[in-house]
Design an enzyme around this catalytic site. Structure first.
Site, PDB file in Angstrom:
ATOM      1  N   ASP A 190      17.391  50.578  21.039  1.00  0.00           N
ATOM      2  CA  ASP A 190      16.135  51.064  20.473  1.00  0.00           C
ATOM      3  C   ASP A 190      16.317  52.417  19.789  1.00  0.00           C
ATOM      4  O   ASP A 190      15.396  52.923  19.159  1.00  0.00           O
ATOM      5  CB  ASP A 190      15.034  51.136  21.538  1.00  0.00           C
ATOM      6  CG  ASP A 190      15.347  52.106  22.672  1.00  0.00           C
ATOM      7  OD1 ASP A 190      16.478  52.618  22.745  1.00  0.00           O
ATOM      8  OD2 ASP A 190      14.437  52.346  23.494  1.00  0.00           O
ATOM      9  N   ASP A 242      20.371  49.852  24.813  1.00  0.00           N
ATOM     10  CA  ASP A 242      19.369  48.807  24.581  1.00  0.00           C
ATOM     11  C   ASP A 242      18.943  48.730  23.128  1.00  0.00           C
ATOM     12  O   ASP A 242      17.998  48.022  22.794  1.00  0.00           O
ATOM     13  CB  ASP A 242      18.163  49.001  25.495  1.00  0.00           C
ATOM     14  CG  ASP A 242      17.481  50.347  25.305  1.00  0.00           C
ATOM     15  OD1 ASP A 242      18.122  51.287  24.802  1.00  0.00           O
ATOM     16  OD2 ASP A 242      16.296  50.470  25.675  1.00  0.00           O
ATOM     17  N   SER A 249      19.187  51.818  29.250  1.00  0.00           N
ATOM     18  CA  SER A 249      19.385  52.470  27.962  1.00  0.00           C
ATOM     19  C   SER A 249      20.788  53.053  27.850  1.00  0.00           C
ATOM     20  O   SER A 249      21.774  52.350  27.926  1.00  0.00           O
ATOM     21  CB  SER A 249      18.304  53.533  27.744  1.00  0.00           C
ATOM     22  OG  SER A 249      18.384  54.079  26.455  1.00  0.00           O
TER      23      SER A 249
END
Length: 572
Positions: free
Chosen positions: A259, A257, A109
């Site tokens: 998200d 990532d 992440s």
């Protein structure tokens, strides 16, 4: 796991340092090695009722090798693995939902380049946390590592095959949100050389009435321009300048990532994630009610703005409070059939997206809302940011429980204060019957991995927020606690928790200070930062001036007026 003639077992292995509450995070090649990844892949396959598994990875230098190891371990245990290659995390969730297969995403992440990790989900993108299978996966991987081998599964033969997921992902998102064509929008997207550089051109670049202005779309796991952590204000500086220079309507910043998504308005000012949550929640509740659902639920974690719940109720929905943590909010969404969920960390969850989080889907919702208006993004957002917030303040203390109990004893003496312990200590002093300057609430919760207490304060008036914030910090930061210090929002890395539980510098309010700073405790004065660029503030005549962007902020009545983008311009 070996026969008597096999090699002797290795020493016991302990993976607790990298297997966290919600995922796996560690230094690639040191903590998260190929052998560890292979064992985790095997142990994950052992936990699956069906053998289908999709494995994907981000652009980090270590990710392809670690993904291959996860695949090898899972195949060894009989899994049928679809190798999805380069992917954002929400792209993997989409594939997991569409194919009803478990998923393993190799990513760290927003963590630094040398880190890597695993995000796991069950078929249908259902979350896995420490209490829902991750603990068993850790123990299984430790057993394989201690034994020194991964036995082949007795039944069936595992195999791996390629799977292309991007077209289905783009189609799914575009079907969920239609961006009106009534006005043309200019949008700057900073991908931070991470996975939004893979997904943004496919999702946003083909919108007919949108001009996409790319920043750092080249995939590069070394992060050559800045960290892929949009909650760190320092990473937003180039995006802010580009939004203004390009006369853009909006700016979007994604994490590693992709998200998570942080939104900037047309002035370059970051939009508080709680305001984005309220904006999307209103639209999703309205849409669900129009489809016949009587009272749609919306889940928000307990450090989100009070305005989120107010907006949900006004739209005819039912607000649900959640502890911090993505596996927890996903579980609550499924329990309540919630149409939407939001976190203060800029994670946004959607029922129609398999209850999973998607930064790109959140971005589409904001674009659709903006395209439906004639005004600027700042006007759209203003109605969803009515209160004064401290942002998340980390205090490093020797005894977190003792500090929290001192606060509990203090608020017990305040008439009208209500407390609960859903996630740490939450105290509310907010009723319509009391004066606006007496309306406030705060949350004080512990870090999962460090001796930190995280404080969030919100009030109807800024002066009230400052008073309550400093009052609680003074109790937490008891002088008898050696080494105690308060960390400014964003000064602790978002990787402190080794999860996506992060600090939130986007709703920052800066502590009270006299012009000289002499009347303010050192732990408060050290927190002063420029709300526009995050730079250090220095004392000048009757004001504070940022050492980096040179913007000045006046001091009125001993209180610095620190409002992002609304005071004197740089260099004046």
């Amino acid at each position: 796991m070996t026969d008597a003639s096999g090699p002797p077992p290795a020493a016991p292995v302990d993976l607790t340092a990298i297997v966290t509450t919600n995922d796996v995070r560690g230094v690639a090649g040191e903590q998260l090695t190929v052998e560890v990844a292979r064992a985790l892949g095997a142990a994950f396959a052992d936990q699956l009722e069906a053998p289908a598994l999709i494995v994907a990875h981000d652009m980090r230098l270590s990710s392809p090798e670690l993904a291959r190891a996860v695949i090898e371990g899972a195949v060894r245990r009989g899994a049928i693995v679809a190798d999805a290659g380069l992917s954002s995390t929400d792209q993997l969730y989409c594939a997991s939902g569409l194919h009803q297969a478990a998923g393993a995403m190799v990513t760290a992440s927003h963590n630094p380049a040398e880190d890597n990790g695993l995000k796991l989900c069950l078929p249908g993108a259902r979350p896995i946390g420490r209490d829902t299978g991750l603990e068993e996966i850790r123990r299984g991987a430790e057993a394989y590592l201690a034994a020194g081998e991964i036995p082949a599964h007795d039944e069936g033969e595992g195999r791996a095959e390629p799977l292309e997921t991007l077209p289905d992902y783009v189609r799914t998102l575009r079907e969920l949100v239609a961006v009106p064509a009534r006005r043309r929008l200019r949008v700057v997207v900073d991908a931070a050389n991470a996975m939004a550089g893979h997904t943004a051109p496919a999702v946003l670049g083909t919108l007919e009435h949108l001009d996409l202005i790319p920043l750092h779309f080249e995939l590069d796991g070394t992060f050559p321009h800045h960290r892929a952590d949009p909650l760190d204000r320092a990473t937003l500086r180039e995006l802010q300048g580009t939004v203004v220079a390009e006369h853009a309507d909006l700016g979007l910043a994604f994490d590693g990532d992709a998200d998570r998504c942080v939104v900037l308005d047309e002035t370059g000012a970051p939009v508080p994630p709680s305001a984005v949550t309220a904006l999307i929640a209103r639209g999703e509740v309205t849409r669900a009610r129009a489809a016949g659902q009587e009272r749609p639920a919306v889940v928000a974690n307990l450090v989100s703005s009070r305005h989120v719940a107010e907006t949900v109720r006004e739209a005819g929905g039912e607000p649900v409070r959640s502890p911090v943590g993505h596996s927890l909010i996903k579980t609550l969404m499924a329990e309540h059939d919630a149409v939407f969920g939001g976190e203060h960390s800029a994670h946004y969850y959607f029922r129609d997206f398999f209850y999973a989080d998607s930064g790109m889907l959140a971005a589409l919702h904001v674009l659709a809302a903006l395209a439906g208006t004639d005004g600027p993004a700042s006007a759209l957002i203003a109605e969803h940011d009515p209160y004064s917030s401290s942002g998340e303040i980390n205090s490093r203390v020797r005894e977190a429980d003792a500090a929290r109990e001192r606060v509990r004893e203090h608020v017990a003496q305040l008439p009208g204060a209500r407390t609960d312990d859903l996630d740490g200590l939450t105290v509310e002093h907010w009723d319509e019957e009391i004066r606006p300057e007496e309306r406030w609430w705060f949350s004080l919760r512990s870090s999962n991995t460090e001796p930190l207490l995280r404080l969030n304060v919100e009030a109807e008036r800024e002066t009230t927020m400052i008073r309550i914030r400093d009052e609680i910090l003074a109790i937490v930061q008891d002088e008898d606690l050696a080494g105690a210090a308060a960390e400014a929002p964003g000064s602790g890395s978002a990787g402190d928790e080794a999860t996506d539980e992060v600090t939130e510098p986007l709703e920052e309010a800066v502590p009270t200070a006299a012009s000289s700073g002499a009347e303010v405790p050192s732990w408060v004065r050290s927190r002063l930062r420029c709300p526009d660029c995050g730079g250090e503030l220095r004392d000048v005549d009757a004001a504070l001036q940022c050492a980096e962007c040179r913007r000045r902020y006046p001091i009125e009545g001993g209180i610095p007026v620190l409002i992002a983008g609304r005071q004197y311009p740089p260099g004046t």
